[in-house]
Design an enzyme around this catalytic site. Structure first.
Site, PDB file in Angstrom:
ATOM      1  N   LYS A 200      -1.931  -9.669   1.354  1.00 26.31           N
ATOM      2  CA  LYS A 200      -2.958 -10.707   1.253  1.00 26.31           C
ATOM      3  C   LYS A 200      -3.721 -10.726   2.563  1.00 26.31           C
ATOM      4  CE  LYS A 200      -3.799 -15.596   0.478  1.00 26.31           C
ATOM      5  NZ  LYS A 200      -3.241 -16.887   0.046  1.00 26.31           N
ATOM      6  N   ARG A 210     -11.179 -22.550  -1.681  1.00 23.56           N
ATOM      7  CA  ARG A 210     -10.825 -23.665  -0.793  1.00 23.56           C
ATOM      8  C   ARG A 210     -11.719 -24.856  -1.064  1.00 23.56           C
ATOM      9  NH1 ARG A 210      -9.988 -19.929   4.652  1.00 23.56           N
ATOM     10  NH2 ARG A 210      -8.293 -18.664   3.788  1.00 23.56           N
ATOM     11  N   LYS A 222      -6.601 -18.290   9.315  1.00 24.24           N
ATOM     12  CA  LYS A 222      -5.295 -17.870   8.793  1.00 24.24           C
ATOM     13  C   LYS A 222      -4.893 -16.484   9.294  1.00 24.24           C
ATOM     14  CE  LYS A 222      -5.494 -20.904   4.729  1.00 24.24           C
ATOM     15  NZ  LYS A 222      -5.108 -21.068   3.305  1.00 24.24           N
ATOM     16  N   GLU A 238       4.481  -4.187   4.502  1.00 24.30           N
ATOM     17  CA  GLU A 238       4.770  -5.429   3.771  1.00 24.30           C
ATOM     18  C   GLU A 238       5.402  -5.120   2.414  1.00 24.30           C
ATOM     19  OE1 GLU A 238       4.674  -8.523   4.499  1.00 24.30           O
ATOM     20  OE2 GLU A 238       3.310  -8.834   6.171  1.00 24.30           O
ATOM     21  N   LYS A 253      -4.638  -8.624  -2.596  1.00 24.94           N
ATOM     22  CA  LYS A 253      -5.642  -9.674  -2.706  1.00 24.94           C
ATOM     23  C   LYS A 253      -6.498  -9.716  -1.459  1.00 24.94           C
ATOM     24  CE  LYS A 253      -5.796 -14.670  -2.767  1.00 24.94           C
ATOM     25  NZ  LYS A 253      -5.060 -15.883  -2.672  1.00 24.94           N
ATOM     26  N   SER A 279     -11.950 -15.807  -5.730  1.00 25.65           N
ATOM     27  CA  SER A 279     -13.076 -16.705  -5.992  1.00 25.65           C
ATOM     28  C   SER A 279     -14.415 -16.159  -5.497  1.00 25.65           C
ATOM     29  CB  SER A 279     -12.787 -18.071  -5.369  1.00 25.65           C
ATOM     30  OG  SER A 279     -12.543 -17.956  -3.975  1.00 25.65           O
ATOM     31  N   TYR A 318     -10.713 -15.126 -12.757  1.00 19.58           N
ATOM     32  CA  TYR A 318     -11.286 -16.352 -13.322  1.00 19.58           C
ATOM     33  C   TYR A 318     -12.097 -16.047 -14.580  1.00 19.58           C
ATOM     34  CZ  TYR A 318      -9.735 -18.026  -8.836  1.00 19.58           C
ATOM     35  OH  TYR A 318      -8.945 -18.324  -7.761  1.00 19.58           O
TER      36      TYR A 318
HETATM   37  C1  PBG Z   1      -3.498 -20.349  -0.836  1.00 20.34           C
HETATM   38  C2  PBG Z   1      -4.260 -19.487  -1.754  1.00 20.34           C
HETATM   39  C3  PBG Z   1      -5.577 -19.076  -1.542  1.00 20.34           C
HETATM   40  C4  PBG Z   1      -5.956 -18.341  -2.665  1.00 20.34           C
HETATM   41  C5  PBG Z   1      -4.858 -18.298  -3.531  1.00 20.34           C
HETATM   42  N1  PBG Z   1      -3.788 -19.008  -2.930  1.00 20.34           N
HETATM   43  C6  PBG Z   1      -6.509 -19.388  -0.440  1.00 20.34           C
HETATM   44  C7  PBG Z   1      -6.140 -19.045   0.930  1.00 20.34           C
HETATM   45  O1  PBG Z   1      -5.200 -18.279   1.195  1.00 20.34           O
HETATM   46  O2  PBG Z   1      -6.791 -19.576   1.808  1.00 20.34           O
HETATM   47  C8  PBG Z   1      -7.316 -17.757  -2.855  1.00 20.34           C
HETATM   48  C9  PBG Z   1      -7.724 -17.426  -4.235  1.00 20.34           C
HETATM   49  C10 PBG Z   1      -9.176 -17.229  -4.430  1.00 20.34           C
HETATM   50  O3  PBG Z   1      -9.984 -17.205  -3.473  1.00 20.34           O
HETATM   51  O4  PBG Z   1      -9.552 -17.074  -5.590  1.00 20.34           O
HETATM   52  N2  PBG Z   1      -2.207 -20.082  -0.564  1.00 20.34           N
END
Ligand code: PBG
Length: 327
Positions: A200, A210, A222, A238, A253, A279, A318
């Protein structure tokens, strides 16, 4: 012109193209992410046109509709009321909380739906981070690893007690897959699976998500726990850890900008690989198509096919419900 070999012969008709097609997208490949809150209304999400933050009853209805279209897996993302947030995110393990309530309601109405839950503190944490935040003496923010993992285990157990089929830790703390596996097994939940967010990345493509959950970090970013976008060997590292710790499914991701990472993990593991079309990827396609500049159906299908071709066995998107209707 004399030519023994003409590659176009295999493209001549739809029937032949169907026979020779190497990658196909099926409704069984899709995982549908859903947002919900404790309010009674279903609210359109401004940062993600076409997506809705559901009430629990609206969520159940949406799940039933998705099921009728052939979708067999959903992943749940709650928007937690501000008053329930705290620095340790303790609400995440409340058996009477929003997520367990939603899991039970979905399982009651639609027992055949595979319910996957997000394990991370960001919706519950008053600091908007995936783990517990502490300020060091130098004033720098620190995300505490081991203390966070203890709470993530409680959260995973809470989801398992409510009936989740698979828990999906998205927090990127070290050692959380193994710790959650042990916690689940010790409590008799050896059948509950773990879908690890293995690679990720610290991505700008999460912005609309968010916005949907009001879960952006209050301070900092992050980057001390999510991966650097330049790295692919680190994704393999990982992967090795998550495999050793007992992950059942590994995930990459975002998806579209990281197709090489998907392909690499596909080569390096015998585990199923999931990819998350996040997203920001959704929003890019949506906005280009709402202006009439691109054909939405064609572009969505091609973007998902590309993710599968790279090596993903399943895709969180989505667009899942739209795609199920189109297929
Ligand atoms: C949080 C989480 C996030 C997403 C899925 N779980 C956001 C982040 O890590 O800040 C993002 C999914 C998306 O953008 O569609 N643990």
């Amino acid at each position: 012109m004399e030519m023994m070999i003409r590659a176009r012969r295999n493209r001549r008709t739809g029937a032949i193209r169907g026979l020779v097609r190497e990658t196909k997208l099926g409704v069984e490949d899709l995982i549908y992410p859903l947002f919900f809150h404790e309010d009674e209304e279903d609210v359109a999400i401004a940062s993600m046109p076409g997506c809705v933050r559901w009430s629990v009853s609206g969520l159940v209805k949406e799940v039933e509709e998705a099921y009728a279209l052939g979708i067999r897996a959903v992943v749940l993302f709650p928007k937690i009321g501000e008053r329930l947030k705290s620095s340790d995110g303790a609400e995440c393990a409340n058996d009477e909380g929003l997520v367990p309530k939603a899991i039970r309601a979905i399982k009651k109405a639609c027992p055949g739906m595979c319910v996957i839950t997000d394990v991370a503190l960001d919706p519950y944490n008053s600091d908007g981070h995936d783990g517990i935040v502490m300020r060091g003496e130098d004033g720098e923010l620190k995300i505490l690893n081991d203390e966070t993992v203890d709470i993530l285990c409680e959260q995973a157990l809470c989801h398992a007690r409510a009936g989740a089929d698979i828990v999906a830790p998205s927090d990127m703390m070290d050692g959380r897959i193994g710790a959650i596996r042990v916690a689940l097994d010790d409590a008799g939940f050896e059948e509950v699976g773990i879908m690890a967010y293995t690679a990720k990345y610290a991505s700008a493509f999460y912005g609309p998500f968010r916005g949907a959950l009001d879960s952006a970090p209050k301070e900092g970013d992050k980057k001390t726990y999510q991966m650097d976008p330049g790295n692919v060997r680190e994704a393999v590292r990982e992967l090795i850890l998550d495999e050793e710790e007992g992950a059942d499914i590994v995930m990459v991701k975002p998806a579209g900008p990281y197709l090489d990472v998907i392909a690499r993990l596909r080569d390096e593991t015998t585990l199923p690989v999931a990819a998350y079309q996040v997203s920001g990827e959704y929003l890019m396609i949506k906005s280009a198509c709402s202006g009439g500049w691109l054909n939405e159906k064609a572009v969505v299908m091609e973007s998902l096919l590309g993710i599968k071709r790279a090596g993903a066995d399943m895709i969180l998107t989505y667009f899942a419900k739209d795609v199920a209707g189109w297929i």
